[in-house]
Design a protein around this motif. Structure first.
Motif, PDB file in Angstrom:
ATOM      1  N   GLU A  96      -2.291   8.636   9.772  1.00 16.66           N
ATOM      2  CA  GLU A  96      -2.259   7.173   9.712  1.00 16.66           C
ATOM      3  C   GLU A  96      -2.613   6.635   8.313  1.00 16.66           C
ATOM      4  O   GLU A  96      -1.811   5.912   7.714  1.00 16.66           O
ATOM      5  N   PRO A  97      -3.790   7.018   7.761  1.00 16.46           N
ATOM      6  CA  PRO A  97      -4.074   6.523   6.408  1.00 16.46           C
ATOM      7  C   PRO A  97      -3.080   7.033   5.368  1.00 16.46           C
ATOM      8  O   PRO A  97      -2.746   6.305   4.429  1.00 16.46           O
ATOM      9  N   ALA A  98      -2.578   8.251   5.540  1.00 15.29           N
ATOM     10  CA  ALA A  98      -1.633   8.794   4.558  1.00 15.29           C
ATOM     11  C   ALA A  98      -0.333   7.992   4.566  1.00 15.29           C
ATOM     12  O   ALA A  98       0.186   7.620   3.512  1.00 15.29           O
ATOM     13  N   LEU A  99       0.175   7.703   5.774  1.00 18.44           N
ATOM     14  CA  LEU A  99       1.411   6.938   5.857  1.00 18.44           C
ATOM     15  C   LEU A  99       1.198   5.503   5.390  1.00 18.44           C
ATOM     16  O   LEU A  99       2.091   4.888   4.812  1.00 18.44           O
ATOM     17  N   ALA A 100      -0.007   4.979   5.610  1.00 20.05           N
ATOM     18  CA  ALA A 100      -0.303   3.632   5.125  1.00 20.05           C
ATOM     19  C   ALA A 100      -0.184   3.587   3.606  1.00 20.05           C
ATOM     20  O   ALA A 100       0.435   2.683   3.039  1.00 20.05           O
ATOM     21  N   LEU A 101      -0.763   4.602   2.952  1.00 19.19           N
ATOM     22  CA  LEU A 101      -0.706   4.640   1.491  1.00 19.19           C
ATOM     23  C   LEU A 101       0.734   4.851   1.010  1.00 19.19           C
ATOM     24  O   LEU A 101       1.197   4.171   0.080  1.00 19.19           O
ATOM     25  N   ALA A 102       1.445   5.768   1.659  1.00 19.54           N
ATOM     26  CA  ALA A 102       2.836   6.009   1.279  1.00 19.54           C
ATOM     27  C   ALA A 102       3.651   4.733   1.465  1.00 19.54           C
ATOM     28  O   ALA A 102       4.485   4.374   0.623  1.00 19.54           O
ATOM     29  N   GLY A 103       3.395   4.022   2.578  1.00 22.74           N
ATOM     30  CA  GLY A 103       4.099   2.771   2.838  1.00 22.74           C
ATOM     31  C   GLY A 103       3.812   1.751   1.751  1.00 22.74           C
ATOM     32  O   GLY A 103       4.725   1.081   1.250  1.00 22.74           O
ATOM     33  N   TRP A 104       2.560   1.652   1.363  1.00 27.49           N
ATOM     34  CA  TRP A 104       2.194   0.724   0.294  1.00 27.49           C
ATOM     35  C   TRP A 104       2.978   1.065  -0.971  1.00 27.49           C
ATOM     36  O   TRP A 104       3.539   0.195  -1.629  1.00 27.49           O
ATOM     37  N   ALA A 105       3.013   2.359  -1.289  1.00 25.75           N
ATOM     38  CA  ALA A 105       3.702   2.791  -2.509  1.00 25.75           C
ATOM     39  C   ALA A 105       5.176   2.392  -2.461  1.00 25.75           C
ATOM     40  O   ALA A 105       5.720   1.851  -3.424  1.00 25.75           O
ATOM     41  N   ILE A 106       5.811   2.647  -1.304  1.00 21.85           N
ATOM     42  CA  ILE A 106       7.238   2.330  -1.187  1.00 21.85           C
ATOM     43  C   ILE A 106       7.463   0.830  -1.338  1.00 21.85           C
ATOM     44  O   ILE A 106       8.351   0.381  -2.060  1.00 21.85           O
ATOM     45  N   GLU A 107       6.614   0.045  -0.704  1.00 23.03           N
ATOM     46  CA  GLU A 107       6.776  -1.406  -0.774  1.00 23.03           C
ATOM     47  C   GLU A 107       6.629  -1.931  -2.201  1.00 23.03           C
ATOM     48  O   GLU A 107       7.245  -2.915  -2.581  1.00 23.03           O
ATOM     49  N   HIS A 108       5.749  -1.285  -2.973  1.00 25.08           N
ATOM     50  CA  HIS A 108       5.418  -1.846  -4.289  1.00 25.08           C
ATOM     51  C   HIS A 108       6.111  -1.165  -5.450  1.00 25.08           C
ATOM     52  O   HIS A 108       5.825  -1.485  -6.601  1.00 25.08           O
ATOM     53  N   VAL A 109       7.015  -0.232  -5.164  1.00 26.37           N
ATOM     54  CA  VAL A 109       7.732   0.441  -6.253  1.00 26.37           C
ATOM     55  C   VAL A 109       8.407  -0.563  -7.195  1.00 26.37           C
ATOM     56  O   VAL A 109       8.227  -0.479  -8.416  1.00 26.37           O
ATOM     57  N   PRO A 110       9.188  -1.539  -6.660  1.00 32.88           N
ATOM     58  CA  PRO A 110       9.889  -2.452  -7.587  1.00 32.88           C
ATOM     59  C   PRO A 110       8.915  -3.252  -8.441  1.00 32.88           C
ATOM     60  O   PRO A 110       9.108  -3.392  -9.659  1.00 32.88           O
TER      61      PRO A 110
END
Lengths: 122, 122
Positions: A96-110
């Motif tokens: 859960e925390p790992a996917l949360a961080l990965a999700g954050w990264a994907i959202e903020h790439v641009p």
DNA sequence: GCCCCTTGGTTACTATCGGGAAGTAACCAC
DNA sequence: GTGGTTACTTCCCGATAGTAACCAAGGGGC
């Protein structure tokens, strides 16, 4: 918050926590754990699903995860050899925390890429 | 889940995402961001609150965070020099997943250490 | 038998990174 | 001018990440 504080409270000045954070929280570990969300996978399947990882890095990452009790490794006495990797219960709790961080990264790439561009020019 | 999938969908095979994950998700970045949860801090305050970080690593980590738009850096023309660091809005949005991961690490330190002990003996 | 294939690694080597100590620039108080 | 503070920067060296090549154990085709 309280997490950060308890990080300081530990007797070793947080050294243990830092060492563990360092291992859990790196590119390959996170990607391996996230990939094993799909269930039991063989070495080669992991290698194919995680683009860019080398066999050595995959081996080392899996060994560390096994040592830390986050991943279980099952060798089947077959030919060609078959080794299955699966998240343990502890491993799944990291999901859960790992996917949360990965999700954050994907959202903020641009956004991050834009900020880097602006920084380069200035 | 969908995060992992979208990681693959990107044109570059996830290379950009991996590069960004690599920078966001490391010991020092995470600890700096978590520490800046407390608000605006000076260089020296950060250095004191993050046990074990070297000046060099703190400088490099802060520069990267500034470049990525997660931390703002304000130089005051005073003597002695005063440089304030503060999370930007984007930086604060990282706080939640970062603290979640740090919290997970803290909760599981004993379990992981036990697993390592068992692994060493076997 | 002989050759090549697959799987799951290991080895050897190179490049890059992190830590520690020392140096620097800017300015003030004495 | 001597010492002190702050925020870095530079240098060296050992550790770590990463890349490419190799290996062992069969299986199947010929």
């Amino acid at each position: 918050m309280k997490y950060v504080h308890s990080c300081m409270i530990r007797g070793d000045g947080g050294r243990t926590l830092r060492a563990i954070l360092d291992q859990i929280c790196n590119k390959w570990t996170l990607l391996v754990v996230a990939t094993l969300d799909a269930g039991t996978l063989r070495f080669k399947e992991l290698h194919q699903r995680i683009p860019g990882i080398s066999q050595r890095m995959l081996t080392l990452t899996l060994r560390n995860l096994e040592r830390d009790g986050l991943v279980s490794r099952t060798v089947h006495a077959e030919v060609p050899p078959r080794v299955d990797y699966e998240l343990t219960e502890t491993g799944r709790s990291l999901l859960e925390p790992a996917l949360a961080l990965a999700g954050w990264a994907i959202e903020h790439v641009p956004q991050i890429e834009a900020s880097r561009e602006a920084y380069k020019k200035a």
